[in-house]
Design an enzyme around this catalytic site. Structure first.
Site, PDB file in Angstrom:
ATOM      1  N   LYS A 272       0.841  -1.206   0.000  1.00 34.18           N
ATOM      2  CA  LYS A 272       0.000   0.000   0.000  1.00 34.18           C
ATOM      3  C   LYS A 272       0.871   1.250   0.000  1.00 34.18           C
ATOM      4  O   LYS A 272       0.677   2.154  -0.803  1.00 34.18           O
ATOM      5  CB  LYS A 272      -0.901  -0.006   1.243  1.00 34.18           C
ATOM      6  CG  LYS A 272      -1.572   1.322   1.517  1.00 34.18           C
ATOM      7  CD  LYS A 272      -2.431   1.285   2.763  1.00 34.18           C
ATOM      8  CE  LYS A 272      -1.702   1.601   4.045  1.00 34.18           C
ATOM      9  NZ  LYS A 272      -1.401   3.024   4.278  1.00 34.18           N
ATOM     10  N   ASN A 273       1.836   1.318   0.920  1.00 33.09           N
ATOM     11  CA  ASN A 273       2.605   2.550   1.073  1.00 33.09           C
ATOM     12  C   ASN A 273       3.510   2.817  -0.123  1.00 33.09           C
ATOM     13  O   ASN A 273       3.818   3.969  -0.420  1.00 33.09           O
ATOM     14  CB  ASN A 273       3.422   2.516   2.369  1.00 33.09           C
ATOM     15  CG  ASN A 273       2.537   2.703   3.590  1.00 33.09           C
ATOM     16  OD1 ASN A 273       1.359   3.017   3.464  1.00 33.09           O
ATOM     17  ND2 ASN A 273       3.105   2.500   4.770  1.00 33.09           N
TER      18      ASN A 273
ATOM     19  N   CYS B  61      -4.833  13.441  12.791  1.00 34.68           N
ATOM     20  CA  CYS B  61      -4.779  12.019  12.499  1.00 34.68           C
ATOM     21  C   CYS B  61      -4.772  11.286  13.830  1.00 34.68           C
ATOM     22  O   CYS B  61      -4.136  11.728  14.780  1.00 34.68           O
ATOM     23  CB  CYS B  61      -3.523  11.694  11.706  1.00 34.68           C
ATOM     24  SG  CYS B  61      -3.223   9.943  11.597  1.00 34.68           S
TER      25      CYS B  61
ATOM     26  N   ARG C  40       1.538  14.499  13.168  1.00 34.16           N
ATOM     27  CA  ARG C  40       2.026  14.302  11.799  1.00 34.16           C
ATOM     28  C   ARG C  40       2.079  15.595  10.972  1.00 34.16           C
ATOM     29  O   ARG C  40       1.354  15.761   9.984  1.00 34.16           O
ATOM     30  CB  ARG C  40       1.192  13.240  11.084  1.00 34.16           C
ATOM     31  CG  ARG C  40       1.198  11.935  11.836  1.00 34.16           C
ATOM     32  CD  ARG C  40       0.372  10.894  11.145  1.00 34.16           C
ATOM     33  NE  ARG C  40       1.143  10.068  10.255  1.00 34.16           N
ATOM     34  CZ  ARG C  40       0.639   9.059   9.558  1.00 34.16           C
ATOM     35  NH1 ARG C  40      -0.618   8.778   9.612  1.00 34.16           N
ATOM     36  NH2 ARG C  40       1.404   8.347   8.793  1.00 34.16           N
TER      37      ARG C  40
ATOM     38  N   ASP D 188       4.570   0.336  12.066  1.00 36.08           N
ATOM     39  CA  ASP D 188       3.337  -0.236  11.521  1.00 36.08           C
ATOM     40  C   ASP D 188       3.141  -1.707  11.903  1.00 36.08           C
ATOM     41  O   ASP D 188       2.106  -2.297  11.561  1.00 36.08           O
ATOM     42  CB  ASP D 188       3.313  -0.098   9.981  1.00 36.08           C
ATOM     43  CG  ASP D 188       3.047   1.334   9.555  1.00 36.08           C
ATOM     44  OD1 ASP D 188       2.732   2.176  10.410  1.00 36.08           O
ATOM     45  OD2 ASP D 188       3.156   1.615   8.334  1.00 36.08           O
TER      46      ASP D 188
ATOM     47  N   ARG E 258      -8.671  -0.011   4.396  1.00 35.00           N
ATOM     48  CA  ARG E 258      -7.660   0.913   3.874  1.00 35.00           C
ATOM     49  C   ARG E 258      -6.357   0.169   3.569  1.00 35.00           C
ATOM     50  O   ARG E 258      -5.598   0.593   2.698  1.00 35.00           O
ATOM     51  CB  ARG E 258      -7.366   2.017   4.898  1.00 35.00           C
ATOM     52  CG  ARG E 258      -8.534   2.949   5.145  1.00 35.00           C
ATOM     53  CD  ARG E 258      -8.081   4.116   5.989  1.00 35.00           C
ATOM     54  NE  ARG E 258      -6.798   4.591   5.540  1.00 35.00           N
ATOM     55  CZ  ARG E 258      -5.871   5.134   6.308  1.00 35.00           C
ATOM     56  NH1 ARG E 258      -6.096   5.289   7.601  1.00 35.00           N
ATOM     57  NH2 ARG E 258      -4.727   5.546   5.825  1.00 35.00           N
TER      58      ARG E 258
HETATM   59  C1  UD1 Z   1       4.760   6.610   6.368  1.00 35.09           C
HETATM   60  C2  UD1 Z   1       3.788   5.466   6.194  1.00 35.09           C
HETATM   61  C3  UD1 Z   1       3.203   5.050   7.532  1.00 35.09           C
HETATM   62  C4  UD1 Z   1       4.324   4.735   8.516  1.00 35.09           C
HETATM   63  C5  UD1 Z   1       5.312   5.889   8.595  1.00 35.09           C
HETATM   64  C6  UD1 Z   1       6.534   5.571   9.457  1.00 35.09           C
HETATM   65  C7  UD1 Z   1       2.915   5.896   3.975  1.00 35.09           C
HETATM   66  C8  UD1 Z   1       1.748   6.271   3.142  1.00 35.09           C
HETATM   67  N1  UD1 Z   1       2.720   5.903   5.301  1.00 35.09           N
HETATM   68  O1  UD1 Z   1       4.012   7.704   6.889  1.00 35.09           O
HETATM   69  O2  UD1 Z   1       2.385   3.888   7.333  1.00 35.09           O
HETATM   70  O3  UD1 Z   1       3.772   4.510   9.795  1.00 35.09           O
HETATM   71  O4  UD1 Z   1       5.791   6.217   7.274  1.00 35.09           O
HETATM   72  O5  UD1 Z   1       7.172   4.444   8.993  1.00 35.09           O
HETATM   73  O6  UD1 Z   1       3.976   5.577   3.474  1.00 35.09           O
HETATM   74  N2  UD1 Z   1       7.111  14.226  10.783  1.00 35.09           N
HETATM   75  C9  UD1 Z   1       7.347  15.532  11.089  1.00 35.09           C
HETATM   76  N3  UD1 Z   1       7.391  16.451  10.075  1.00 35.09           N
HETATM   77  C10 UD1 Z   1       7.188  16.099   8.768  1.00 35.09           C
HETATM   78  C11 UD1 Z   1       6.944  14.752   8.458  1.00 35.09           C
HETATM   79  C12 UD1 Z   1       6.910  13.829   9.492  1.00 35.09           C
HETATM   80  O7  UD1 Z   1       7.536  15.877  12.267  1.00 35.09           O
HETATM   81  O8  UD1 Z   1       7.242  16.974   7.899  1.00 35.09           O
HETATM   82  C13 UD1 Z   1       7.042  13.210  11.877  1.00 35.09           C
HETATM   83  C14 UD1 Z   1       5.666  12.611  11.991  1.00 35.09           C
HETATM   84  O9  UD1 Z   1       4.821  13.408  12.784  1.00 35.09           O
HETATM   85  C15 UD1 Z   1       5.941  11.276  12.630  1.00 35.09           C
HETATM   86  C16 UD1 Z   1       7.318  10.908  12.073  1.00 35.09           C
HETATM   87  O10 UD1 Z   1       7.880  12.126  11.572  1.00 35.09           O
HETATM   88  O11 UD1 Z   1       6.030  11.406  14.026  1.00 35.09           O
HETATM   89  C17 UD1 Z   1       7.274   9.860  10.972  1.00 35.09           C
HETATM   90  O12 UD1 Z   1       6.585  10.362   9.875  1.00 35.09           O
HETATM   91  P1  UD1 Z   1       6.907   9.950   8.370  1.00 35.09           P
HETATM   92  O13 UD1 Z   1       8.116   9.090   8.302  1.00 35.09           O
HETATM   93  O14 UD1 Z   1       6.865  11.187   7.554  1.00 35.09           O
HETATM   94  O15 UD1 Z   1       5.643   9.059   8.066  1.00 35.09           O
HETATM   95  P2  UD1 Z   1       4.626   9.183   6.867  1.00 35.09           P
HETATM   96  O16 UD1 Z   1       5.341   9.397   5.592  1.00 35.09           O
HETATM   97  O17 UD1 Z   1       3.508  10.084   7.241  1.00 35.09           O
END
Ligand code: UD1
Length: 421
Positions: free
Chosen positions: A22-23, A118, A123, A308, A400
């Site tokens: 999915k991701n 969320c 996030r 996850d 999902r």
């Molecule tokens: C992706 C995955 C999700 C998984 C996560 C961590 C997808 C669609 N989703 O989510 O299933 O749980 O990686 O492996 O691929 N953060 C910030 N600022 C930012 C971006 C992120 O502070 O600009 C923080 C987030 O709040 C969170 C952490 O970084 O605490 C991890 O986020 P991130 O690695 O970006 O996860 P996603 O890409 O949202």
């Protein structure tokens, strides 16, 4: 609303095919925006999140066609006529923000709604914005929308991420393929989904090196072309089904699985006393006798233990011999499954980002509520070994991220059914 009813106590045996990730698919789909030519994805999973991303791309003017019951997706962005990613779609799924980088690179402007709250944490998108601004974009937040423009086009830059965010790495990687000059992303995320995205972008003509390491180097090109790409195996679905025989007992072969996708997770299974073997077809997992042993787990970016899989791992540790500690370091509010597991007889204490699980001999079936995608599947897993019936409500979360979950589990001997309330 549907519920899933699990009757526990059956050993499992057989094979479960693992779908495309999915991701990975959710970042490969917006990559189509980077080119005027079509992108065909094979091995796509059939999930509601994929439908949401299709809807979002169509709202921007892309065309989508699916074949083989949705496993083959062809996306064409030759005629993008809208640059606004609307709140109504974005709020359904945070990964919608992955259209921002590609739209900026291809169109020079984009308006993308912030995803909003969320269930598993705040996030924010600060790292995405930081990276894209380094590439020369001007980004402003107005009325809940990010208004981004790059009037003089994007320019390669050196970008050091404060945290190895998966989504930020993907947005910056996609945008920089069409930037002028060289981009270096330091402290880049190393997840297999990033490598899969880079593989697909290379097939489209991008010049990328170092994906899978913390430093990715991108040499911008003038244009990208069409390609066909198979989506990598879903390591989270894989880990989830590996836990089914670990919890219920028996032996299951997860088709398409590879140790390299779930190495740190396999180390914890091994420490708990679960046998995992790589075969020609996938990964064979067995728990033949006795309770599993307690293990301590800390979630980390790849190659560490995936956040996850934390909820599903907790489901197994509820009936382990001894006390396990789970530290959640990625998301601040990701133990919502703990009170539900407690309703089934688990003994769990949560303090901030740490859950202490005192293993009990048996769980008992109970009505429980799914609170997010991974939490919902952890309750189904827990139900596989619980005495009596576990009724999991609000299972729309499950659609999902897990295709045919009832069919996959019943095919290996579990008693699981979906009922309409
Ligand atoms: C992706 C995955 C999700 C998984 C996560 C961590 C997808 C669609 N989703 O989510 O299933 O749980 O990686 O492996 O691929 N953060 C910030 N600022 C930012 C971006 C992120 O502070 O600009 C923080 C987030 O709040 C969170 C952490 O970084 O605490 C991890 O986020 P991130 O690695 O970006 O996860 P996603 O890409 O949202």
């Amino acid at each position: 609303m549907d519920s899933i009813v699990v009757t526990g106590g059956r050993e499992l045996s057989g094979e479960i095919p693992i779908a495309g990730a999915k991701n990975a698919c959710l970042t490969l789909m917006p990559a189509t925006i980077l080119s005027e030519e079509p992108l065909t994805l094979t091995n796509a999973p059939r999930l509601s999140d994929i439908k949401t991303m299709t809807q979002l791309l169509e709202s921007l003017g892309a065309e989508a066609a699916s074949m083989q019951e949705g496993q083959v997706l062809t996306l064409s962005s030759h005629n993008l006529d809208n640059h606004i990613a609307d709140y109504d779609i974005v709020r359904k799924m945070r990964a919608s923000n992955l259209v921002l980088g590609p739209m900026l690179a291809r169109l020079g402007h984009a308006v993308v709604s912030l995803p909003g709250g969320c269930a598993i944490g705040a996030r924010p998108m600060d790292l995405h914005i930081f990276g894209l601004e380094k590439l020369g974009a001007e980004i402003e937040l107005k009325d809940g929308y990010l208004h981004a423009k790059a009037p003089r086009g994007l320019k390669g830059a050196e970008i050091e991420l404060a945290f190895a965010s998966v989504g930020a790495t993907e947005n910056i990687l996609m945008a920089s393929t069409l930037a002028k000059g060289t981009t270096v992303i330091r402290n880049a995320a190393r997840e297999p989904e990033i490598v899969d995205l880079a593989d697909c972008l290379r097939k489209m003509g991008a010049q990328i090196e170092g994906d899978g390491t913390s430093e990715i180097v991108i040499q911008g090109v003038d244009r990208l072309h069409g390609a066909t790409h198979p989506v990598v195996t879903d390591r989270i679905e894989l880990g989830t089904y590996m836990l089914a025989p670990a919890i219920a007992g028996g032996e299951v072969e997860c088709l398409g699985g590879k140790i390299s996708l779930v190495e740190s997770f396999c180390q914890k299974l091994d420490a708990a006393g679960i046998h995992v073997e790589e075969t020609a077809k996938g990964l064979k997992v067995a728990r033949r006798n006795g309770r599993v042993s307690a293990v301590d787990v800390t979630t980390e970016p790849f190659p560490g233990f995936p956040t996850d899989l934390q909820a599903q791992m907790m489901a197994m540790l509820c009936t382990a011999e001894g006390t396990s500690t789970l530290h959640e370091t990625i998301f601040e509010n990701r133990f919502m499954h703990a009170p539900e597991l407690t309703r089934m007889g688990a003994n769990i204490e949560v303090h901030g980002g740490t859950a202490t699980v005192h293993g009990v001999e048996k769980l008992k079936g109970a009505p429980v509520m799914a609170t997010d995608l991974r939490a919902s599947v952890s309750l189904i897993l827990a139900g596989l070994a619980a005495e009596g019936e576990t009724i999991v409500s609000r299972v729309y979360h499950l659609d999902r991220g897990y295709e045919k979950v009832v069919r996959k589990l019943t095919s290996v001997g579990a008693k699981v059914e979906r009922v309409r309330e």
